[in-house]
Write a protein that holds these residues in place. Structure first.
Motif: not given
Length: 355
Positions: A137, A153-154, A157, A160
């Motif tokens: 991202n 983290e991408s 995300e 989630r």
């Protein structure tokens, strides 16, 4: 016996395959064709080679229509690889797909993702969220650059988004072509989630280089107890991927099967040990599921001793050689009879044990 303590992840079910929760590490591959008839052939070849799960790229609705025909020819669970278009995911689900590889954040609106999830919930069909170093991202690229943190983290995300819709039949991958980045990404991810992890080195390369990169990356993580399912990505026949994956798992004693050991040869070797080792491996391929250790050694002085843990083995001499078992010599035979005699002894052993 496996000495690696595996992380206990959640269990998901893909067809009849259980992934995570300490279940056997499953082996995946991907169909490498845009033609249905070749895809059918590859499914059959992959299943015969020991593949557990197969993935199919679905770039259009026509390909989604292949799914029922493919399922006629294989018992392996099929995963549809979808990018961007939620309608392709829905079409694949309607045609009986067993799993999806999809990143919810790239599928458009939350409403489109909800439409997919509503259909997933009926049969608890699992989703793999997969991010690689080329699909990070932009906001995480700007924040971290291309690194393990931005990969993880991408992926989280996307996770989630599904969690918000109360769907947790998820497995995750964070692949990179850089082996150190791949290893560190999965280490970080494993600390953050309990979802099962799909391991792989993306764009690993052709047979030789790709095998080494995949073995180092996947093998390191498995030895640390990380990973529930694997795909060795090679620019080769998909069957090659399965052979490498099984050898990788056997080398870590995560699965049982026939193991070959052979000496590297030296000045004491008086027979063509390189050719003989390859012939032995090929001749015994049909017994590959049996947990036997087979040794091909070049020296009758040290061979049986160095390979005393082998169930059966050959040690070459000058024009002749020894056949041994667990370090004990069974017989001495002429060089040309070493292979057929070894095969005969193993056949008799397996036959008597299966009676």
């Amino acid at each position: 016996m496996n000495i690696f303590k595996r992380k206990q992840t959640k269990t998901i079910k893909l067809g009849d395959i259980l992934i995570g929760g300490g279940n056997t590490v499953s082996v995946q591959s991907m169909l490498k064709t845009g033609k249905l008839n070749i895809a059918v052939e590859q499914c059959i070849e992959l299943e015969n080679a020991g593949c557990d799960i197969v993935r199919l790229a679905v770039p259009d609705l026509e390909t989604a229509e292949w799914i029922p025909e493919l399922k006629k020819h294989t018992s392996m669970p099929l995963i549809a690889d979808i990018h961007f278009d939620y309608k392709l995911a829905i079409a694949s689900l309607e045609n009986g797909i067993d799993g999806l590889r999809i990143n919810p954040g790239n599928i458009g609106s939350e409403e489109n993702v909800r439409k997919i999830v509503d259909r997933l919930k009926d049969k608890k069909i699992p989703v793999r969220i997969g991010v690689n170093s080329g699909s990070i991202n932009k906001k995480y690229l700007d924040k971290y650059g291309v690194c393990p943190e931005s990969l993880v983290e991408s992926a989280l995300e996307h996770v989630r988004i599904l969690e918000k819709l109360n769907y947790e039949e998820i497995k995750i991958s964070v692949k990179a072509s850089s082996v150190p980045m791949m290893i560190n990404s999965y280490r970080i991810l494993s600390e953050k989630v309990d979802y099962p992890l799909h391991l792989g080195v993306t764009e690993a390369g052709t047979d030789f280089a790709g095998t080494i990169k995949s073995s180092v990356g996947i093998g390191t993580l498995l030895a640390e107890g990380i990973g529930d399912t694997i795909r060795v990505s090679l620019t080769e026949s998909p069957v090659n991927e399965i052979h490498v994956a099984h050898e990788l798992l056997k080398s870590l004693e995560l699965v049982e099967g026939m193991e070959f050991v052979s000496c590297p040869t030296c000045g004491r070797t008086k027979i063509d040990i390189i050719s003989l080792a390859k012939k032995v491996e090929k001749a015994l391929e049909r017994f590959k599921e049996y947990p036997l250790k087979i040794a091909v050694m070049g020296c009758i002085v040290n061979g049986p001793g160095e390979a005393r843990e082998a169930d059966f083995g050959i040690a070459g001499g000058i024009g002749e050689g020894l056949i041994f078992s667990k370090g004990e010599i069974l017989k001495k035979v002429k060089e040309q009879d070493l292979l057929p005699e070894l095969v005969k002894i193993i056949e008799n052993h397996l036959s008597s044990n299966n009676e």
